[in-house]
Write an enzyme that holds these catalytic residues in place. Structure first.
Site, mmCIF file in Angstrom:
data_model
loop_
_atom_site.group_PDB
_atom_site.id
_atom_site.type_symbol
_atom_site.label_atom_id
_atom_site.label_comp_id
_atom_site.label_asym_id
_atom_site.label_seq_id
_atom_site.Cartn_x
_atom_site.Cartn_y
_atom_site.Cartn_z
ATOM 1 N N CYS A 1 1.075 -1.151 -0.169
ATOM 2 C CA CYS A 1 0.032 0.007 0.215
ATOM 3 C C CYS A 1 0.761 1.439 -0.017
ATOM 4 C CB CYS A 1 -0.891 0.149 1.235
ATOM 5 S SG CYS A 1 0.073 -0.044 2.819
ATOM 6 N N GLU B 1 13.256 -23.771 -15.327
ATOM 7 C CA GLU B 1 11.987 -24.030 -14.684
ATOM 8 C C GLU B 1 11.874 -24.182 -13.179
ATOM 9 O OE1 GLU B 1 8.063 -25.351 -14.845
ATOM 10 O OE2 GLU B 1 8.410 -25.621 -16.682
HETATM 11 S S1 FES Z 1 -1.066 -3.466 3.241
HETATM 12 FE FE1 FES Z 1 -0.153 -1.900 4.110
HETATM 13 S S2 FES Z 1 1.846 -2.696 4.524
HETATM 14 FE FE2 FES Z 1 0.523 -4.323 3.841
#
Ligand code: FES
Ligand SMILES: Cc1cc2nc3c(=O)[nH]c(=O)nc-3n(C[C@H](O)[C@H](O)[C@H](O)COP(=O)(O)OP(=O)(O)OC[C@H]3O[C@@H](n4cnc5c(N)ncnc54)[C@H](O)[C@@H]3O)c2cc1C
Ligand code: FES
Length: 1320
Positions: A55, A1251
């Site tokens: 995020c 692979e």
């Molecule tokens: S979702 Fe925010 S650090 Fe993992």
């Protein structure tokens, strides 16, 4: 009803656009706001605890102290929107887009093949972007630091780093540049003219094609915010939420007044401590005071005797301030600052360091704190302030233990921390040991300081402080007091260790476990300190103080953090291959650029559907119990709650008799799903589950461990057995060893947790299901039987999956079916997105294994007989455990021809969540027994493990234990090439030389062969279908049965279609995998997806081309569009189904014979490591992997798969440790407790050829055991050491027994209840 008080307007910018939030709720995080309110879904949720970096966004703020704009990365999941007043947020969408202009960071990460599933990519992009905003040409160290807080489960990091390196001062990732021969110098710069040494290529991208970084193109800091910052609003801002009020005063005076008025209200700065605590404990603080706008808390004062740092400074700022002091002051004055700096480098990731404040860190008093022990020994003082005035309190362990007499008063706040300079004859050091080097909480941290009487070695003052060994940071005052006046010598060391172990005592049941390891670290750290001080003394007066033997000096060096280097080689395409034909070329992942811009849509990125509801699951808190009652009343009364779905609501079948979707009467494990709350929002649903009251009555037996399962005869399926030769007779004539091997389980840790959206349609009971799965047909079937409606009413759609690794084969059907029941019952769409904690708790993972082997061998290392019996912990239901047992047994022999064999395997039924499919499907666990056995034989014969491996390897065309014929030629070639390319033999000698010279550090090297069978052991599981449409404009839509999990299957399928239709890939598109277009598909798993679906696509394209042939013949000079137009005119069908019936595969378990696998892939890997015998840490020095990928469809993707699975395997065998309570509760439910490899764990030199290589990660494990064996040999430790995977620092440290491990007190396991239990 009273009107809620009016909030101030929250003003901030997102991607250059002003946001005015009139009703900002303090409980809303930036992540939720971006994703839900602004529909900016490029920023991803993967853990919600700041631990994964998915995020990451950039925040820019005007810093009133420096009067500059500060750009810094943060994890949006921990940032309350209210903290953003006056800030500018930049998300991945704000820096570039495929529709407008790509940012160079986005372009390069994609073109360098740094994305696979792409779920981590936006976070990676934003970490890199922020770095470049601050440093146009960063150093490699800065790059590693910037990416240290970002996890990726797919790529193995190397290509991500390669893309970042292209911005660095000295970019060397054009692999040829390092050898002085750049691909450009050799002419040509497109992928078709990749540099060539005979038919081997080393370039996967062409750096010179990248657009340059142009800083003038970046978003500027909004002038409006600058004006706001320059004329700061002095008045207090208040934001009222439903449960929480956020107050942000404009002056210190106002803050102090507020604190006096609300003494219980916490100050909120980084929220990295408060946030996770509020979430995990469900705690609500009705008032939060934000001192973000108080510049007094960000002040830094340098005086002649020390440094005062404002409590509001972030840890990243503290790091810069300390670095500056260290560069300005003489070394003797900066001892404490250096020690702090050392820990600030490894404390969390960059984002957390940018957010967390010094004040928050100190006041949180975490027992694991890295900084508090150093601040304590460094005699730091806290400057506190209230309306009453200021005062100083010492930062000591009384304060850290929270004693009222030593603490802040409720109305006081911490203004700053004063850290004095050190002086001559004063030495300060810091130590920490964690599961891995970076971004992991320390098991034990320590700060140590001694002042010696001037020009002597007599102790004048000594302070030792430890974190991780108690509820708070602990000081060893008594020990220190007793050592004052003693000379700094061996007898003092001995006495100090004895005293320390008495004083810093840790009970056997201590939370966090690893008790004996921690005790050992307490004294091992002191020993390191002892040596460090001796060395410093030696520097000050080389005549007077004793020499430390060179052999012992290695105890002093910490492993440096270095970015991986290496060369990836692959077979280039035939020089006669047409330039337009993409097969065999390193084509970028089809979604690569969209991953990098955040425009790739994952399941939860799909916009909210009209009237959508959110579902949250309620799970059992008991391991084996009867459900006495379920009281839903309170939950149902909560606002927003629409319904609670229980087993009674299921119209059709509730799963299988012994594997129910929703529990009825009885629960079999903690984490079993009992019911599901459906509410208008996720927040309401999550609040409601707290109110559901379930009463249980415990049932017997409760079984968690394999041992207990064996005792209770608790198995999920019959024993699987294979046998050849005469094992008993063979054992009579040979030497024998009997040993045990324990292999821990593994969490899939796909970055995208399990998620599904079910949309009921108004007509004919139709349902549309968007689901993150490897097997949509299974979801479809399960939903059909659960709802009792025909399969043809249900359509499952899979656009892409954010990582699966086997974990999304079976489980998504359960979530899909429960959500579907909710959708049918309420008549509304349902979204189910698992939190990371629930995902880890509910879904199970790789089976832990316990194996026993008996091996009979001759003195020359020839193995004559091998009898392996193994047990896997299957958890409470069958799931895939029977197949895993079968695969395990079938693959146990790995690369070795042993005439007399017996393999037996059983899946234990325990009261744990059911374990399931995971990359390698039993092979990585089972083969560790075989390879451990080889290592043990080598040790007994006094030979090297590689000699035993070579001696016993298959040499000629032969039959496996199940009588399938195969040729080991490629296996042997991979082995020899790996020996050669890794310079194995000469490095073995160097390792031995190193080990002779170093006592406390040991190196180890290991080479491991691999024979890996591909596919499922059933013919029907190899069938595949495809549907190819050509539209009248000439564009082609390809659909096939495989799912895009990040493995690049869609890219490969278009490469196949392009070759077959002789048409550029740009004409083609894949939209999704859907059960409506290609029905009855098999799971995308077992490394066979591209193979079988590729054949189906090929077949469809060939059918189409055949239909077009007469038209092409008639108009050979025409264009594709001409031909398609003509075909349409002539009523030739432009749509075809392709089908591949599959490979024949069968296995007769009665006879123990069959041809269960279509084919094998072979490989070998060599790894070298160095271990620190005093801490158990290890450093991966180099890995060489050779894999035979046959004719790779796309070498860049295949190399990515090899590297990614290697790193995942390395995680399995070294750091990934699941911890269960004695009550069967999984403790490790997030990235802070469960450590998957980070960017700093990649081998320093990482070379790959060719692979799948999960098991090859064991070469690191065996290199570690090789190093441990060298340490044991030197220390004359004769006991055989039981092989336990993962080889965590704890395992390594305790295996390298020495005087310190001997000193520690050991507990009688019968006398206490341990914090965690081993389940393998
Ligand atoms: S979702 Fe925010 S650090 Fe993992
Ligand atoms: C993913 C992750 C990894 C981490 N890794 C590590 C690690 O490796 N090593 C380590 O040591 N730590 C680690 N931490 C912990 C981290 O160091 C602390 O959470 C952080 O320092 C707390 O600072 P904050 O500003 O976020 O505090 P907040 O969460 O904002 O506040 C914490 C507490 O401090 C109080 N407070 C804050 N400032 C003041 C003040 N001026 N006066 C009075 N009270 C105040 C608040 O009232 C609150 O109770 C990690 C945290 C996370 C989330
Ligand atoms: S590409 Fe990084 S998690 Fe999948």
């Amino acid at each position: 009803m009273s009107c809620p008080p009016k909030s101030d307007d929250l003003v901030f910018f997102v991607n250059g656009r002003k946001v005015i939030e009139r009703n900002a709720d303090p409980e809303v995080t930036l992540l939720n706001f971006l994703r839900k309110n602004l529909r900016l879904t490029g920023t991803k949720y993967a853990c919600g605890r700041g631990g994964c970096g998915a995020c990451t966004v950039m925040v820019s703020k005007h810093d009133p102290v420096s009067a500059k704009i500060r750009h810094f990365s943060i994890t949006a999941c921990l940032v309350p929107i209210c903290s953003l007043y006056g800030a500018a947020v930049t998300t991945v969408e704000g820096i570039g887009s495929i529709n407008t202009r790509l940012h160079p960071v986005q372009e390069r990460i994609a073109r360098s093949h740094g994305t696979q599933c792409g779920f981590c990519t936006p976070g990676m992009v934003m970490s890199m972007y922020t770095l470049l905003r601050n440093h146009l040409q960063p150093s490699e160290e800065q790059l590693m630091e910037a990416l240290g807080g970002n996890l990726c489960r797919c790529t193995g990091y190397r290509p991500i780093l390669a893309s970042g390196r292209t911005f660095c001062v000295e970019s060397t990732d054009c692999q040829k540049k390092r050898t002085g021969k750049c691909c450009l110098d050799l002419g040509g710069n497109d992928s078709s003219s990749l540099s060539r040494e005979s038919d081997i290529c080393t370039d996967l991208f062409v750096e010179e094609e990248f657009q340059p970084l142009d800083p003038t193109q970046e978003l500027i800091f909004p002038p409006e915010l600058l004006r706001m910052a320059k004329n700061p609003e002095k008045q207090t801002l208040t934001f009222h939420g439903e449960r929480v009020t956020w107050i942000s005063p404009g002056t210190l005076k106002d803050l102090l007044e507020l604190k006096a008025k609300h003494p219980e209200a916490p100050l909120i700065l980084g929220n990295t401590s408060l946030g996770p605590a509020m979430k995990s404990q469900g705690r609500v603080h009705p008032i939060l005071l934000s001192p973000a706008r108080i510049s007094e808390l960000s002040m830094v004062f340098k005086t002649s005797d020390g440094l005062t740092i404002g409590a509001g400074c972030s840890l990243a700022q503290v790091k810069d301030i300390l670095a500056e002091q260290v560069s300005e002051l003489p070394e003797e004055k900066t001892q404490t600052y250096r020690a702090l700096l050392k820990h600030l480098k490894s404390l969390a990731g960059q984002q957390i360091r940018n957010m967390a404040s010094l004040g928050g860190h100190v006041i949180s008093r975490h027992c694991y704190s890295d900084l508090n022990p150093i601040l304590v020994v460094g005699n730091a003082t806290l400057n506190v302030i209230s309306e009453e005035g200021t005062r100083q309190i010492p930062l000591n362990d009384h304060f850290l233990a929270g004693l009222a007499s030593a603490d802040l008063k409720p109305e006081e706040i911490l203004e700053s921390v004063y850290i004095p300079h050190s002086q001559k004859w004063e030495f300060v050091s810091a130590f920490r040991q964690a599961q891995c080097q970076q971004n992991a909480l320390a098991d034990v941290s320590a700060g140590m300081r001694v002042i010696l009487e001037e020009a002597t070695d007599t102790i004048k003052e000594l302070s030792l402080s430890y974190g991780g060994v108690g509820e708070s940071t602990i000081g060893a005052h008594k020990s220190c007091q007793q050592l004052i006046g003693r000379p700094w010598n061996e007898p003092m060391l001995e006495e100090a260790c004895r005293l320390l172990l008495e004083e810093v005592s840790l009970p056997g049941w201590a939370p966090g476990g690893r008790v004996e390891f921690k005790r050992t670290l307490v004294v091992s750290f002191f020993f390191k300190f002892y040596l460090e001080v001796l060395q410093e003394l030696k520097k000050l007066d080389s005549h007077h103080y004793p020499e430390i033997s060179d052999r012992f000096l290695s105890a002093l060096e910490d492993f440096p953090v270095t970015g991986p280097r290496g060369v990836q080689r692959y077979q280039s395409v035939d020089s006669h291959q047409s330039l337009q034909d993409p097969v065999g070329r390193p084509i970028m992942h089809l979604s690569g650029l969209k991953h990098a811009t955040g425009e790739a849509i994952f399941c939860d990125d799909i916009p909210m559907v009209d009237r959508e509801l959110f579902m949250v699951l309620v799970t059992s808190t008991k391991a084996h119990a009867k459900i006495i009652s379920i009281d839903l009343s309170e939950a149902l009364e909560l606002p927003g709650v629409v319904d609670v779905i229980t087993a009674e609501d299921i119209p059709g079948t509730n799963g299988a008799e012994d594997d129910k979707l929703l529990a009825v009467d009885e629960v079999l494990c903690v984490g079993q799903i009992i019911c599901a709350v459906v509410a208008e929002t996720d927040v309401q649903a999550k609040r409601a589950i707290e109110k559901i009251k379930i009463t249980y009555k415990d049932l017997e037996p409760i079984i968690f461990t394999i041992n207990d399962a064996i005792k209770h005869n608790s198995f999920l399926c019959p024993e699987k057995k294979l046998e050849q030769g005469n094992i008993e007779e063979a054992f009579e004539k040979v030497d024998q060893i009997v040993e045990e091997v324990h292999v821990g389980g593994q969490e899939h840790f796909y970055m995208e947790t399990q998620r599904v959206i079910v949309i009921p349609k108004a007509e004919d009971k139709e349902l549309d299901i968007y689901v993150s799965t490897q097997d949509p047909a299974h979801v479809q079937k399960t939903v059909s039987s659960t709802l009792n409606i025909p399969i043809n009413r249900i359509t499952c759609h899979v656009k892409r999956v954010g990582g699966g690794f086997g974990g999304k084969v079976g489980r998504p059907a359960v979530f899909g079916a429960i959500a579907a029941v909710g959708a049918i019952k309420t008549g509304r769409p349902i979204r189910l997105v698992l939190d990371r904690e629930d995902d880890m708790l509910i879904t199970g993972g790789r089976h832990p294994l316990f194996g026993k082997y008996k091996v009979g061998f001759m003195n020359n290392g020839r193995i004559k007989a091998l009898d392996i019996e193994c047990f896997i912990n299957g958890g409470c239901t069958l799931d895939d455990s029977e197949q895993v047992t079968e695969f395990l047994i079938l693959k146990l022999e790995n690369a070795y021809k042993i005439r007399n064999l017996r393999f037996r395997g059983r899946a234990c039924m325990t009261n744990l969540p059911s374990n399931t499919a995971f990359r390698g499907f039993g092979f990585p666990q089972g083969t560790l027994i075989t390879e451990s056995c080889i290592t043990a034989v080598a040790a007994k014969c006094g030979l090297l493990p590689e000699e035993i491996r070579e001696k016993n390897m298959y040499k000629t065309i032969d039959k496996t234990i199940y009588k399938q014929a195969f040729s080991p030629e490629t296996l042997i070639r991979c082995w020899n090439e790996c020996l050669d390319k890794s310079s194995f033999h000469s490095r073995r000698i160097q390792v031995e030389e190193f080990n002779k010279k170093n006592y406390w550090k040991k190196k180890g090297i290991a080479i491991i062969p691999m024979k890996f069978s591909v596919g499922f052991a059933a013919t029907s599981y190899h069938q595949a279908a495809a549907l190819v449409h050509i539209y009248t404009d000439g564009s082609v839509l390809v659909t096939h049965g495989g799912n895009e999990l990040g493995q690049g299957i869609h890219t490969k399928m278009l490469q196949v279609a392009s070759r077959e239709l002789k048409l550029p890939m740009s004409y083609m598109h894949i939209c999704e995998t859907s059960t409506a277009t290609v029905p009855n598909t098999i799971a995308t798993a077992a490394s066979i997806g591209s193979d079988v679906n590729g054949k189906a696509v090929q077949n469809a394209c060939q059918i189409l081309l055949k239909r077009l042939e007469p038209i092409i013949k008639k108009n050979p000079g025409g264009t594709w569009e001409d031909w398609i137009e003509a075909a349409f005119e002539q009523r030739i069908s432009l749509s075809a189904t392709g089908y591949f019936r599959g490979y024949k595969a069968d296995m007769d378990w009665e006879k123990g014979e069959g041809d269960p696998f279509p084919y094998y892939v072979y490989g070998a890997a060599c790894s070298e490591v160095e271990i620190d015998c005093l801490t158990g840490a290890h450093k991966k020095i180099r890995t060489d992997i050779i894999m035979d990928a046959c004719c790779s469809l796309n070498p860049a993707i295949d190399i990515g798969q090899v590297e990614g699975s290697f790193i995942q395997g390395m995680g399995l065998y070294t750091t990934e440790e699941l911890k269960y309570s004695p009550e069967g509760v999984l403790y490790s439910r997030g990235p802070d407790e469960y450590k998957i490899p980070t960017i700093t764990d990649v081998p320093e030199e990482f070379n790959g050829l060719g692979e799948s290589g999960m098991f090859l990660g064991s070469s690191v494990f065996f290199a570690i055991t090789d190093a441990v064996a060298a340490a044991c040999k030197e220390r004359d430790i004769v006991e055989d050491f039981i092989v336990k995977s993962p080889a965590t620092p704890e395992q390594v440290r305790m295996a390298c027994a020495d005087r310190f491990t001997e000193m520690i007190p050991r507990d009688d396991p019968q006398t206490f209840k341990p914090w965690s239990i081993p389940i393998a």
